[in-house]
Motif scaffolding. Structure first.
Motif, PDB file in Angstrom:
ATOM      1  N   PRO A 726     -79.760 -28.798 -57.993  1.00  0.00           N
ATOM      2  CA  PRO A 726     -79.971 -28.295 -59.469  1.00  0.00           C
ATOM      3  C   PRO A 726     -80.364 -27.237 -59.803  1.00  0.00           C
ATOM      4  N   SER A 727     -79.909 -26.503 -60.492  1.00  0.00           N
ATOM      5  CA  SER A 727     -80.811 -25.152 -60.831  1.00  0.00           C
ATOM      6  C   SER A 727     -82.030 -25.606 -61.452  1.00  0.00           C
ATOM      7  N   GLU A 731     -79.514 -26.903 -67.141  1.00  0.00           N
ATOM      8  CA  GLU A 731     -78.072 -27.144 -66.552  1.00  0.00           C
ATOM      9  C   GLU A 731     -77.094 -25.950 -67.208  1.00  0.00           C
ATOM     10  N   PRO A 735     -76.253 -24.109 -59.253  1.00  0.00           N
ATOM     11  CA  PRO A 735     -76.855 -25.209 -58.242  1.00  0.00           C
ATOM     12  C   PRO A 735     -77.937 -24.343 -57.593  1.00  0.00           C
TER      13      PRO A 735
END
Length: 975
Positions: A726-727, A731, A735
């Motif tokens: 994930p980044s 959120e 990604p």
């Protein structure tokens, strides 16, 4: 358009007939009253009136076609139609220049030079070439040239090579008509193209260069001699040298010669003038050539000789040697004879004059490779051969540069041809030279390796100089009779024991020993060796490989790199493949590396190749030098290539390749961690990765059924990798590995049509509803990957892209559910790509609708779903036939070029026209665009006939476009 061309031809013939009739009428009327024939005058008047009426009618028809068809179709959505329009208007202007060659028509060609399709741009240039070729029309093209000259110059760098070639040819015609039009900057932008790798572009640029710099002859030049230092060609050769030096691309002299060969071969073949410029003293008042100019002239002379003798372009400009015609073969033989006759006499003099200059001597020593050696005997030039051999011997004794020594070695190799009678003379001179060098090396080595004494720098220099000469000659000549292996092995062993051996001595000793092994192998392979030579070679080869393995742990980087390269080559040569092609007798020579050697080779790659460029110590303090960095990068690539060959040919264990791939994955992850998800996708590094992916995808071949499962698993693992991390920014951000989808899209074309839907469904499991709505640049990899999965899919899911519904097709296909698509019948032995989805059928993840390609600023209206269609047909267009009104849009999207001009001239201050796709997507949008459309273009006003006293200007009635335009012409374009 062809009809319009026929009408223009008719109008031209009418104009000629009217001129002839008018002249006949004037001649008859000027006669005296007694001789004048009134009946003939009345007939001529009636004929002129009929011709006038016919021409008026033709003009009205041409006006109707031009305003009703051309002004719309020259910006048609289909490139072929636009190309036809420009091609035909070029014919009109050339055929009937009095009527059509004006700015009102030329502007269409100028605007269309900005077209996005190379085919259309090419037609513009060819049409203009037909106009500029006629010098009588140049005055009418002055305004057009000043307005669109910059665009033509920029097209010399067009991505389509054919367009670039024609742009350069057009500028050559412009230059021929008027030299003042093109500025120095314009010319310089064409000059550098003579070094282009694409030969047609380079040849066109060479012709432009020749026209600009070499085609001018003054009256004072007529009395100059044809050959020699004071000839006209001598001055032009100097100009070529000056241009070559100013371009600062001295290593590309062969490309400059090849570019000018077609148009200036007589100049480049004037070797007599070149020799005169190099050997003769300058005349009083004449400026002598500088050292750099002499070096450049020798290089150009060598390149011209090579071009004349080999008759093919340099490396990178041709696919290979072409078959010569009988005329070309005769020219080649004649040039070779002239070269031998002139340089057999001049070459010893040139070597004597420039013997201390390494660069000049290196180029001069390559000339005998292109001689016809038989002429030495038939022309009674033996004394010049003896002079040449003496000069080569002096060069070998004076120089220690490897380039010079290798050139001397290759010259002896070229002269030592047993087919010619000069062989004995050259072989004796070569043997005497090598005897002296080997005896000197053995004597120096004995003193150099004496125990208890440290060798001084003079002794080390003498040993190194002699070893360089022997190594350079051993590259091209068999020196096995001197038994150099023993002394070289002793020298290498001493270097390992003492540890203070100069690195250059070790490097050249390794190389020389490698040559010894290869020459010994060549003898054994040919079967010309003695009985015990096989055993001797096996012992020497294994001992040498162990020696190289020991040098892999040397403290000196250059020595380790040399040992590694030679060791990889030796393992490759003496691998199990040595017995292939019927050479089973060489089986005792097979040498396979043990586990320790394989580990050392792998560790060398990991320690010296996959390192940070700033930490590379092989550049010896040149980290800040860009050229040094590039050289170090090439060196690491060569080392990696040498090792990868061992993996490919199964010389080392295949599992060692996994360590190489691990390094690439590590570097890729480091790049992503440093740049994040917003790095430049247009950068050279990223484009290089995409290019590698494209090439890798080609290795899967054309049999999609055979590679179906492998391609599907590749996409599955790639999707999982892209969404795995994930980044780090939280959120709402893409990604970390999302950019990998851009790489993965290169493999989408290898998927079967039904598998694309399956992969698309699997991709949607990892997506959220917000992801599908994102349009920022950081989400472009996801958008492009989804588009690649949708392109070419079934008509029921891709009706937006395929345009089936918009063409009024009544064909309809019901969408199949994922379960149904998973149960498709497959050929025997082929597994379904959807199998890997079944294990996660229970996952409750959001399923996103496939997004269509956005082809307009106005979105298509979505179609209401039928209960049996599911979600896959959300964007499908209606399959019902559409009813079009007279002003309804065309039944397919059309691209237009909106110039925002209405009957404007060339010299307005508005911007250059921007060619863009305007994809019409709804009837309402088109009707809004067509409300204000008018047809205020110019009328075709043919010029008055010559010698005609009275002729009123044509004023045709208002032309109603609706009278000839169909629905597709009247709607679908903006103006």
């Amino acid at each position: 358009m062809k009809l319009m061309t026929a009408l223009v031809n008719v109008a031209l013939n009418l104009s000629i007939n009217m001129d002839n009739t008018q002249r006949q009428y004037e001649a008859e009327r000027n006669k005296s009253i007694g001789k004048r024939a009134n009946e003939r005058l009345e007939l001529l008047l009636q004929k002129r009136k009929d011709l006038q009426e016919n021409q008026d009618e033709i003009e009205n028809m041409m006006n109707a076609i031009f305003k009703g068809v051309f002004v719309h179709r020259y910006r048609d959505a289909i490139a072929e139609i636009r190309a036809i329009c420009i091609e035909e208007i070029g014919v009109w202007m050339k055929m009937y220049s009095d009527a059509f060659l004006n700015d009102s028509y030329l502007k269409y060609v100028g605007w269309t030079m900005h077209d996005k399709q190379g085919e259309v741009r090419l037609k513009c240039l060819t049409a203009l070439q037909g106009l500029y070729y006629n010098r009588e029309l140049n005055t009418r093209l002055e305004l057009f040239t000043s307005r669109f000259k910059d665009r033509i110059v920029s097209m010399t760098l067009d991505k389509e090579y054919d367009v670039a070639v024609q742009a350069i040819k057009l500028l050559t015609l412009v230059l021929h008509s008027s030299e003042e039009v093109l500025t120095a900057e314009d010319c310089e932008s064409v000059y550098h193209l003579v070094y282009s790798a694409h030969r047609p572009v380079a040849v066109a640029a060479g012709e432009f260069l020749y026209k600009k710099l070499f085609s001018h002859r003054g009256s004072e030049e007529d009395g100059m001699p044809r050959r020699g230092r004071q000839s006209l060609n001598a001055n032009l050769i100097k100009t070529t040298v000056f241009f070559f030096l100013e371009s600062e691309l001295h290593e590309h002299g062969a490309y400059l010669v090849d570019s000018m060969w077609d148009c200036a071969s007589d100049l480049l073949k004037d070797w007599e003038s070149m020799i005169s410029l190099l050997l003769d003293e300058p005349f009083p008042g004449e400026e002598a050539l500088t050292d750099r100019q002499e070096t450049a002239l020798i290089e150009i002379m060598l390149c011209a000789i090579r071009q004349a003798c080999e008759c093919h372009p340099p490396v990178g400009r041709g696919t290979g040697k072409r078959v010569l015609t009988a005329k070309e073969k005769k020219t080649q033989l004649d040039d070779r004879t002239r070269i031998t006759e002139m340089f057999a006499v001049a070459l010893p003099l040139l070597l004597a004059k420039y013997s201390v200059d390494a660069e000049k001597v290196t180029n001069l020593l390559q000339l005998p490779q292109y001689f016809d050696l038989e002429i030495y005997t038939t022309g009674r030039l033996e004394k010049h051969l003896d002079a040449l051999l003496r000069q080569i011997r002096e060069v070998v004794e004076k120089h220690t540069e490897m380039e010079v020594l290798e050139a001397c070695s290759m010259t002896y190799h070229a002269l030592c041809n047993e087919e010619f009678t000069i062989f004995n003379r050259v072989d004796i001179a070569r043997s005497q030279l090598l005897d002296e060098q080997v005896d000197k090396f053995n004597r120096l080595l004995e003193d150099f390796l004496q125990e208890g004494e440290e060798p001084d720098e003079d002794d080390a220099y003498q040993v190194l100089s002699t070893l360089k000469r022997i190594t350079a000659f051993h590259n091209a000549h068999d020196l096995s009779q001197w038994d150099l292996f023993t002394c070289n092995y002793k020298l290498l062993n001493a270097g390992l024991q003492n540890g203070d051996m100069p690195q250059q001595i070790v490097i050249h000793a390794l190389q020389c020993t490698h040559y010894i092994i290869l020459w010994h192998l060549a003898k054994v392979s040919e079967g010309s060796s003695k009985k015990g030579d096989m055993v001797t070679l096996r012992k020497q080869m294994r001992a040498f490989c162990l020696m190289c393995q020991r040098y892999l742990t040397s403290v000196n980087t250059a020595v380790k790199e040399q040992a590694f390269t030679i060791l990889c080559d030796s393992l490759m040569i003496f691998s199990h493949q040595i017995v292939s092609s019927g050479r089973e007798a060489l089986e005792p020579l097979i040498y396979s590396p043990d586990d320790l050697l394989q580990a050392e080779l792998l560790n060398f790659i990991l320690d010296h190749v996959f390192i940070d460029q700033d930490d590379d110590s092989s550049t010896d303090g040149q980290q800040d030098d860009e050229a040094g960095k590039i050289e170090a990068l090439h060196k690491r690539r060569n080392l990696l290539a040498a090792y990868c060959k061992l993996i490919i040919y199964n010389v080392v264990e295949m599992k060692t390749g996994a360590d190489i791939f691990k390094q690439y994955m590590r570097l890729f992850n480091e790049m992503l961690s440093e740049l994040g998800c917003v790095f430049d996708r247009s950068s050279a590094s990223f484009c290089g990765i995409k290019e590698l992916a494209r090439r890798f995808s080609l290795t899967f071949g054309l049999d999609q059924l055979k590679t179906r499962e492998a391609i599907a698993m590749l996409h599955k693992d790639g999707i999982e990798f892209a969404f795995k991390e994930p980044s780090p920014q939280g959120e709402g951000n893409p990604p970390l590995n999302l950019a990998f989808l851009d790489i993965l899209s290169e493999f989408s074309s290898k998927l079967l049509r039904q598998d694309k839907k399956t992969v698309h469904m699997y991709l949607e499991r990892f997506m959220t509803f917000q992801m599908a709505l994102q349009r920022e640049d950081c989400w472009l990899p996801l958008i492009s990957y989804r588009n690649s999965l949708q392109a070419g899919a079934d008509d029921d899911t891709m009706s937006v892209i395929s345009g089936i519904s918009s063409r009024g097709s009544t064909r309809s296909k019901k969408s199949k559910t994922p379960a149904a698509s998973a149960k498709r019948k497959l050929p025997d032995g082929v597994s379904d790509a959807g199998v890997w989805l079944n294990r996660e059928q229970g996952a409750q993840t959001p399923v996103m609708m496939p997004s269509p390609h956005l082809t307009s600023t106005v979105l298509r209206e979505t179609k209401k779903l039928r209960p049996d269609e599911g979600y896959m047909g959300v964007y499908a267009m209606s399959n019902e036939p559409q009813q079009h009104t007279p002003m309804a849009p065309p039944p397919h999207p059309q691209a237009a070029m909106d110039y925002n001009r209405r009957g404007t001239g060339l010299m307005e201050d508005d911007e250059e026209p921007i060619v863009e796709d305007v994809m019409m997507s709804s009837e309402e949008r088109l009707e809004d665009l067509n409300e204000g459309m008018d047809f205020d273009t110019m009328d075709i006003d043919l010029p008055p006939s010559k010698n005609r006293r009275e002729r009123s200007e044509l004023k045709p009635d208002y032309f109603d476009p609706a009278s000839i335009m169909d629905d597709s012409v009247k709607s679908g374009y903006r103006w």
